[in-house]
Design a protein around this motif. Structure first.
Motif, short mmCIF file in Angstrom:
data_model
loop_
_atom_site.label_atom_id
_atom_site.label_comp_id
_atom_site.label_asym_id
_atom_site.label_seq_id
_atom_site.Cartn_x
_atom_site.Cartn_y
_atom_site.Cartn_z
N GLN A 45 23.07 49.17 47.04
CA GLN A 45 22.71 49.27 48.46
C GLN A 45 23.97 49.29 49.32
N PRO A 46 23.95 50.05 50.42
CA PRO A 46 25.11 50.08 51.32
C PRO A 46 25.31 48.75 52.02
N ALA A 47 26.52 48.52 52.52
CA ALA A 47 26.87 47.24 53.16
C ALA A 47 26.03 46.97 54.39
N VAL A 48 25.53 48.03 55.04
CA VAL A 48 24.76 47.82 56.27
C VAL A 48 23.51 46.98 56.01
N ILE A 49 22.92 47.10 54.81
CA ILE A 49 21.73 46.30 54.49
C ILE A 49 22.08 44.82 54.51
N ALA A 50 23.23 44.48 53.92
CA ALA A 50 23.67 43.08 53.90
C ALA A 50 23.93 42.57 55.31
N GLU A 51 24.51 43.40 56.16
CA GLU A 51 24.83 42.98 57.52
C GLU A 51 23.56 42.75 58.34
N VAL A 52 22.58 43.63 58.17
CA VAL A 52 21.31 43.47 58.89
C VAL A 52 20.57 42.23 58.39
N LEU A 53 20.51 42.08 57.05
CA LEU A 53 19.83 40.91 56.49
C LEU A 53 20.56 39.62 56.85
N GLY A 54 21.89 39.67 56.93
CA GLY A 54 22.65 38.49 57.36
C GLY A 54 22.29 38.08 58.77
N GLY A 55 22.13 39.07 59.65
CA GLY A 55 21.71 38.76 61.02
C GLY A 55 20.33 38.15 61.06
N LEU A 56 19.40 38.68 60.24
CA LEU A 56 18.04 38.13 60.19
C LEU A 56 18.05 36.71 59.61
N LEU A 57 18.91 36.49 58.61
CA LEU A 57 18.99 35.16 57.98
C LEU A 57 19.47 34.11 58.97
N LEU A 58 20.47 34.45 59.79
CA LEU A 58 21.01 33.49 60.75
C LEU A 58 20.17 33.42 62.02
N GLY A 59 19.32 34.41 62.22
CA GLY A 59 18.60 34.52 63.48
C GLY A 59 17.32 33.73 63.56
N ALA A 60 16.51 34.11 64.58
CA ALA A 60 15.29 33.36 64.88
C ALA A 60 14.24 33.49 63.80
N SER A 61 14.40 34.45 62.88
CA SER A 61 13.42 34.62 61.81
C SER A 61 13.62 33.64 60.67
N CYS A 62 14.80 32.98 60.63
CA CYS A 62 15.08 32.09 59.50
C CYS A 62 15.79 30.81 59.95
N LEU A 63 17.12 30.75 59.81
CA LEU A 63 17.85 29.50 60.02
C LEU A 63 17.80 29.00 61.46
N SER A 64 17.73 29.93 62.42
CA SER A 64 17.70 29.50 63.82
C SER A 64 16.37 28.90 64.24
N GLN A 65 15.40 28.88 63.30
CA GLN A 65 14.17 28.15 63.57
C GLN A 65 14.37 26.65 63.40
N ILE A 66 15.47 26.27 62.72
CA ILE A 66 15.81 24.86 62.58
C ILE A 66 16.49 24.40 63.88
N PRO A 67 15.92 23.48 64.63
CA PRO A 67 16.46 23.10 65.95
C PRO A 67 17.94 22.68 65.91
N ALA A 68 18.31 21.86 64.93
CA ALA A 68 19.70 21.38 64.86
C ALA A 68 20.67 22.53 64.64
N PHE A 69 20.29 23.49 63.79
CA PHE A 69 21.15 24.64 63.52
C PHE A 69 21.31 25.49 64.77
N LYS A 70 20.20 25.77 65.42
CA LYS A 70 20.24 26.62 66.60
C LYS A 70 21.01 25.97 67.74
N GLU A 71 20.79 24.70 67.98
CA GLU A 71 21.42 24.01 69.12
C GLU A 71 22.92 23.83 68.91
N ASN A 72 23.35 23.67 67.67
CA ASN A 72 24.76 23.41 67.40
C ASN A 72 25.56 24.66 67.06
#
Length: 480
Positions: A45-72
């Motif tokens: 898979q091209p690198a763009v897939i990793a970059e998009v999935l990385g954004g989703l992983l860190l974003g509101a769909s995943c890790l940013s749903q954890i209040p402490a992670f998002k706030e800090n």
């Protein structure tokens, strides 16, 4: 919240200063996207897939749903800085995209690729418009002009990610095959037309915000488009010759002259500012400057090599992270929403694949090659994400529609390599290189007698034999 002091005095390292927070955010974003490329590389898979999935992983769909992670780590107050830096990086990335499109070469290959390109835009555009009313009624902002929404949906379905496609063709060693040549030419024309249409749509959207939606709004949008056309002509007729003169100072040097780089970067920033203030996005100005860059003496290649790594390694992941932070897959919380995701994916794939496959067949390719062209033209990748962000920032689509189309962009790009591996396997291109090496590289000329009724023995040069070996190889593959 910003604290005073340092980590040695016990202060929270995430809130010592905005610069400290931004730097750790950047490190986290880049590291996440790079780590995701490891498993995805096994799937080719091209690198763009990793970059998009990385954004989703860190974003509101995943890790940013954890209040402490998002706030800090990604507090709301830090978003403007991430957005600003990402926008600057995007400006230079669109400059690189324009740099890859040589208008002179486009004109040469236009006749060969025009049918595939037109089909690759017209059919997906029509299908996008066909489902636009369903999406508008169920999920769009009713204050948005339906005409603007309709046009944007059509363009969103029509996009092909030229930069991603070029890298896939290179990695698969398809670039110099009939499939690769037809696809890359059609994608270049496709991208150029799609960006031109997007300028019209954004001009219409921005002017409809300040007008009553009547004839005056459309007239103003037309003035904006004419202004863009006049500006593009000015760049080509007045600025391009100046660049060619400056280029002569760098001929024969390993690196470009600093004066030339200064002029190019200044031109990119000024052009972006100009297109921003007249009512279209800043990225279009950078794209236009990239298109008018001369390609003489390897100038475009040298220029790209000096800035591409910084843009793609640092700035692009920031842009995708910002997009991921704005992509809330949690909004797709019912069966109807996922039904629309399925509909969008099917329509997007059907429009591109069927349209480009049939058109390629009529252009002289066989069904296997034509199907490969259709699959490759269905690659959307990061260009689709850029277009969606343009629509989201302009207010033409909602967060829910944005999430649907981000999933479509990921799906269509992820699908490309597995499908092309089945339809046009890597062994075909490897066989071509071995065939070429055996017959061409080992002799400067080769005696060949064509079949009757031509009873003339001819001596073929290396250049002519390259073409002969390629066509013989293709016939041997498809005969079996």
């Amino acid at each position: 919240m910003v604290e005073s002091g340092t980590i040695l005095s016990g202060a929270n390292p995430m809130s010592i200063s905005p610069v400290a927070l931004f730097l750790i955010q950047t490190c986290l974003i880049i590291a996440t996207s790079r780590l995701l490329t490891i498993p995805l590389k096994w799937l080719r898979q091209p690198a763009v897939i990793a970059e998009v999935l990385g954004g989703l992983l860190l974003g509101a769909s995943c890790l940013s749903q954890i209040p402490a992670f998002k706030e800090n780590v990604f507090p709301k107050s830090s978003m403007p800085m991430i957005k600003l830096v990402a926008e600057i990086g995007l400006i230079f990335y669109l400059f690189l995209v324009g740099l890859e499109l040589d208008p002179v070469e486009l004109i040469k290959t236009f006749k060969k690729s025009v049918s595939i390109s037109v089909a690759g835009i017209a059919i997906p555009f029509a299908l996008g418009c066909a489902i636009a009313n369903l999406i508008y009624v169920n999920y769009a902002d009713p204050t948005v002009s339906y005409v603007s929404f309709l046009l944007f949906m059509g363009i969103s379905m029509s996009i092909t990610a030229f930069p991603v496609l070029a890298r896939i063709l290179t990695e698969r060693k398809l670039l110099h095959t009939p499939v690769g040549q037809a696809t890359i030419s059609a994608a270049a024309v496709d991208d150029f037309i799609a960006w031109a249409l997007l300028v019209l749509v954004i001009a219409l959207i921005n002017n409809s915000k300040h007008g009553d939606g009547g004839p005056q709004t459309y007239l103003t949008a037309l003035y904006v488009c004419l202004c863009i056309i006049a500006y593009a002509v000015f760049l080509w007729m007045a600025i391009r010759p100046v660049l060619r003169r400056l280029l002569l100072a760098s001929v024969g040097q390993e690196h470009l002259h600093q004066l030339l780089l200064f002029f190019v970067f200044l031109l990119v920033l000024f052009s972006s500012w100009f297109t921003e203030i007249i009512g279209v996005q800043a990225i279009f100005g950078a794209f236009l400057v990239g298109v008018i860059m001369p390609h003489d003496h390897g100038f475009a290649v040298k220029l790209a090599s000096q800035i591409e790594d910084l843009v793609t390694i640092v700035f692009l992941p920031l842009f995708f992270a910002y997009s991921g932070l704005n992509t809330r897959l949690g909004l797709l919380d019912d069966a109807q929403s996922w039904g629309f995701v399925f509909l969008v994916c099917v329509v997007a794939c059907a429009g591109k694949m069927i349209g480009c496959t049939v058109s390629a067949k009529f252009s002289g390719l066989n069904w296997r090659e034509s199907t490969a062209v259709g699959i490759l033209m269905n690659t959307r990748g990061l260009v689709q994400i850029i277009v969606l962000n343009v629509g989201l920032n302009a207010g033409v689509i909602t967060d829910k529609i944005f999430a649907m189309f981000v999933l479509m962009a990921i799906f269509t790009t992820f699908l490309t390599v597995p499908l092309i591996s089945v339809v046009y396997p890597f062994s075909c291109t490897v066989f071509y290189f071995h065939f070429f090496e055996f017959f061409v590289l080992k002799s400067e000329s080769f005696q060949i007698t064509p079949k009757p009724p031509k009873q003339l023995t001819m001596t073929w040069t290396r250049k002519q034999l390259q073409l002969i070996s390629f066509h013989l190889m293709v016939k041997m593959i498809y005969a079996h």
